[in-house]
Motif scaffolding. Structure first.
Motif, PDB file in Angstrom:
ATOM      1  N   UNK A  78       0.821  -1.202   0.000  1.00  0.00           N
ATOM      2  CA  UNK A  78       0.000   0.000   0.000  1.00  0.00           C
ATOM      3  C   UNK A  78       0.862   1.263   0.000  1.00  0.00           C
ATOM      4  N   UNK A  79       2.093   1.197   0.547  1.00  0.00           N
ATOM      5  CA  UNK A  79       2.991   2.349   0.517  1.00  0.00           C
ATOM      6  C   UNK A  79       3.537   2.577  -0.883  1.00  0.00           C
ATOM      7  N   UNK A  80       3.762   1.488  -1.599  1.00  0.00           N
ATOM      8  CA  UNK A  80       4.264   1.628  -2.977  1.00  0.00           C
ATOM      9  C   UNK A  80       3.218   2.257  -3.888  1.00  0.00           C
ATOM     10  N   UNK A  81       1.935   2.094  -3.521  1.00  0.00           N
ATOM     11  CA  UNK A  81       0.870   2.641  -4.353  1.00  0.00           C
ATOM     12  C   UNK A  81       0.657   4.136  -4.139  1.00  0.00           C
ATOM     13  N   UNK A  82       1.230   4.674  -3.083  1.00  0.00           N
ATOM     14  CA  UNK A  82       1.024   6.093  -2.775  1.00  0.00           C
ATOM     15  C   UNK A  82       1.732   6.978  -3.799  1.00  0.00           C
ATOM     16  N   UNK A  83       1.027   7.969  -4.312  1.00  0.00           N
ATOM     17  CA  UNK A  83       1.583   8.952  -5.233  1.00  0.00           C
ATOM     18  C   UNK A  83       1.792  10.265  -4.476  1.00  0.00           C
ATOM     19  N   UNK A  84       2.401  11.234  -5.140  1.00  0.00           N
ATOM     20  CA  UNK A  84       2.688  12.485  -4.443  1.00  0.00           C
ATOM     21  C   UNK A  84       1.427  13.212  -3.973  1.00  0.00           C
ATOM     22  N   UNK A  85       0.273  13.152  -4.697  1.00  0.00           N
ATOM     23  CA  UNK A  85      -0.933  13.793  -4.131  1.00  0.00           C
ATOM     24  C   UNK A  85      -1.374  13.136  -2.820  1.00  0.00           C
ATOM     25  N   UNK A  86      -1.215  11.807  -2.733  1.00  0.00           N
ATOM     26  CA  UNK A  86      -1.573  11.118  -1.498  1.00  0.00           C
ATOM     27  C   UNK A  86      -0.698  11.579  -0.336  1.00  0.00           C
ATOM     28  N   UNK A  87       0.593  11.746  -0.610  1.00  0.00           N
ATOM     29  CA  UNK A  87       1.509  12.211   0.436  1.00  0.00           C
ATOM     30  C   UNK A  87       1.183  13.635   0.882  1.00  0.00           C
ATOM     31  N   UNK A  88       0.767  14.463  -0.097  1.00  0.00           N
ATOM     32  CA  UNK A  88       0.378  15.838   0.239  1.00  0.00           C
ATOM     33  C   UNK A  88      -0.851  15.837   1.153  1.00  0.00           C
ATOM     34  N   UNK A  89      -1.819  14.991   0.805  1.00  0.00           N
ATOM     35  CA  UNK A  89      -3.036  14.908   1.618  1.00  0.00           C
ATOM     36  C   UNK A  89      -2.712  14.436   3.032  1.00  0.00           C
ATOM     37  N   UNK A  90      -1.840  13.434   3.138  1.00  0.00           N
ATOM     38  CA  UNK A  90      -1.444  12.937   4.460  1.00  0.00           C
ATOM     39  C   UNK A  90      -0.734  14.026   5.258  1.00  0.00           C
ATOM     40  N   UNK A  91       0.121  14.787   4.579  1.00  0.00           N
ATOM     41  CA  UNK A  91       0.831  15.865   5.269  1.00  0.00           C
ATOM     42  C   UNK A  91      -0.138  16.942   5.744  1.00  0.00           C
ATOM     43  N   UNK A  92      -1.141  17.260   4.910  1.00  0.00           N
ATOM     44  CA  UNK A  92      -2.139  18.259   5.298  1.00  0.00           C
ATOM     45  C   UNK A  92      -2.940  17.775   6.505  1.00  0.00           C
ATOM     46  N   UNK A  93      -3.337  16.498   6.489  1.00  0.00           N
ATOM     47  CA  UNK A  93      -4.089  15.938   7.613  1.00  0.00           C
ATOM     48  C   UNK A  93      -3.262  15.972   8.897  1.00  0.00           C
ATOM     49  N   UNK A  94      -1.976  15.612   8.768  1.00  0.00           N
ATOM     50  CA  UNK A  94      -1.097  15.654   9.946  1.00  0.00           C
ATOM     51  C   UNK A  94      -0.984  17.082  10.474  1.00  0.00           C
ATOM     52  N   UNK A  95      -0.902  18.053   9.553  1.00  0.00           N
ATOM     53  CA  UNK A  95      -0.829  19.446   9.963  1.00  0.00           C
ATOM     54  C   UNK A  95      -2.101  19.908  10.663  1.00  0.00           C
ATOM     55  N   UNK A  96      -3.263  19.466  10.144  1.00  0.00           N
ATOM     56  CA  UNK A  96      -4.541  19.840  10.761  1.00  0.00           C
ATOM     57  C   UNK A  96      -4.645  19.286  12.170  1.00  0.00           C
ATOM     58  N   UNK A  97      -4.311  17.991  12.325  1.00  0.00           N
ATOM     59  CA  UNK A  97      -4.377  17.374  13.654  1.00  0.00           C
ATOM     60  C   UNK A  97      -3.397  18.049  14.615  1.00  0.00           C
ATOM     61  N   UNK A  98      -2.201  18.394  14.099  1.00  0.00           N
ATOM     62  CA  UNK A  98      -1.232  19.085  14.945  1.00  0.00           C
ATOM     63  C   UNK A  98      -1.721  20.453  15.371  1.00  0.00           C
ATOM     64  N   UNK A  99      -2.335  21.171  14.417  1.00  0.00           N
ATOM     65  CA  UNK A  99      -2.871  22.506  14.737  1.00  0.00           C
ATOM     66  C   UNK A  99      -3.977  22.418  15.781  1.00  0.00           C
ATOM     67  N   UNK A 100      -4.886  21.431  15.636  1.00  0.00           N
ATOM     68  CA  UNK A 100      -5.972  21.257  16.611  1.00  0.00           C
ATOM     69  C   UNK A 100      -5.408  20.957  17.993  1.00  0.00           C
ATOM     70  N   UNK A 101      -4.388  20.067  18.044  1.00  0.00           N
ATOM     71  CA  UNK A 101      -3.788  19.716  19.334  1.00  0.00           C
ATOM     72  C   UNK A 101      -3.151  20.930  20.000  1.00  0.00           C
ATOM     73  N   UNK A 102      -2.428  21.732  19.216  1.00  0.00           N
ATOM     74  CA  UNK A 102      -1.789  22.924  19.774  1.00  0.00           C
ATOM     75  C   UNK A 102      -2.827  23.966  20.205  1.00  0.00           C
ATOM     76  N   UNK A 103      -3.922  24.079  19.436  1.00  0.00           N
ATOM     77  CA  UNK A 103      -4.972  25.031  19.786  1.00  0.00           C
ATOM     78  C   UNK A 103      -5.652  24.648  21.094  1.00  0.00           C
ATOM     79  N   UNK A 104      -5.944  23.329  21.232  1.00  0.00           N
ATOM     80  CA  UNK A 104      -6.573  22.839  22.463  1.00  0.00           C
ATOM     81  C   UNK A 104      -5.673  23.101  23.660  1.00  0.00           C
ATOM     82  N   UNK A 105      -4.383  22.827  23.463  1.00  0.00           N
ATOM     83  CA  UNK A 105      -3.442  22.996  24.565  1.00  0.00           C
ATOM     84  C   UNK A 105      -3.208  24.469  24.886  1.00  0.00           C
ATOM     85  N   UNK A 106      -3.193  25.318  23.859  1.00  0.00           N
ATOM     86  CA  UNK A 106      -2.876  26.732  24.077  1.00  0.00           C
ATOM     87  C   UNK A 106      -4.072  27.552  24.493  1.00  0.00           C
TER      88      UNK A 106
END
Length: 290
Positions: A4-32
């Protein structure tokens, strides 16, 4: 590297990075902004805990709730399948009265909010049935006995058995309406010519359904029934409103006693996701193997 990792294309990686950023932002907002103190190190103790007096591990609140959810979902799905099959057959019956009664039941349940249905079924049906069968006294007698291991494996804490039965009945009656429509659609998908051919060689309606229609219809309804089973697992959280101690109810207890609001609910969401996504992958694999 996994396939499944070999099937990932660059748009998939971008989406995963965006999701990770969103979750990180929510966590920091909750904490701050909310000044929330994350205490993830406490969560494992509420899943599995080590008891020093017996020197053994035992399932704590969240894992108890997960086991209860699995039990209730399994028993409810079996009962819903039986009732739904009967309703599906009734919806395609030749008798007009039977068809109308079945359709009335299905339309009512499919067009009323599930929370309302849960309370109606609980107070007017399952609670009365439990009292009539005297399940409370029976369950207490078993709980006080010595050989309770088998009972607890299948039904959990026997002191909570009546509430589990109530939850199973309520959930099965609600889900049977959707199963009934799936079965009806499967029966009506069989070409009418096959049914007429069965009648022409002298088969009764029961023989026609048993030997011609149902074997073909069941193959067609397996995928939607599998999806409905996954939906039933998620819908099981509704019965926490009638004090059935499944995963959602246990999470509410945990939040009330520890104030681990975000940690508890995120963990619960992860449990539901792993359970439902795992079953989805399993059913998809089984469907391809057919």
């Amino acid at each position: 590297m996994p396939s499944f990792l070999r099937k990932l294309k660059w748009p998939d990686l971008v989406i995963l990075a965006v999701l990770a950023g969103v979750f990180g932002y929510v966590a920091l907002t909750v904490e701050g902004k909310l000044n929330y103190d994350w205490r993830w190190e406490l969560i494992p103790n509420y899943i599995l805990r080590y008891r020093t007096d017996t020197e053994s591990w035992f399932a704590n609140l969240l894992l108890q709730g997960l086991f209860a959810t699995i039990r209730i979902s399994l028993y409810s799905s079996v009962l819903a399948l039986i009732l739904g099959t009967i309703l599906g057959l009734a919806r395609t019956a030749e008798n007009l009265t039977v068809r109308l009664l079945a359709r009335t039941y299905l339309e009512l349940l499919r067009n009323i909010p599930p929370v309302v249905i849960v309370f109606i079924f609980y107070f007017f049906l399952s609670a009365q049935l439990i009292e009539a069968l005297n399940l409370n006294a029976w369950a207490r007698d078993i709980a006080r006995g010595e050989n309770t291991a088998v009972w607890e494996f299948f039904f959990g804490d026997m002191r909570r058995f009546p509430s589990m039965v109530a939850g199973v009945i309520v959930l099965a009656l609600f889900e049977s309406a959707f199963v009934g429509e799936i079965v009806r659609a499967g029966i009506e998908s069989i070409p009418r010519g096959q049914r007429e051919a069965a009648r022409s060689i002298g088969m009764s309606r029961w023989q026609e359904m048993r030997y011609i229609v149902l074997p073909q219809a069941l193959k067609k309804v397996v995928p939607p029934l599998a999806n409905q089973f996954i939906t039933l697992i998620k819908d099981s959280s509704i019965i926490s409103l009638i004090s059935v101690q499944e995963l959602t109810y246990k999470t509410v207890e945990l939040v009330a006693s520890t104030r681990l609001i975000f940690e508890a609910w995120i963990t619960t969401a992860a449990f539901y996701f792993v359970l439902c996504f795992g079953l989805s992958m399993l059913f998809r694999r089984l469907e391809r193997a057919r």
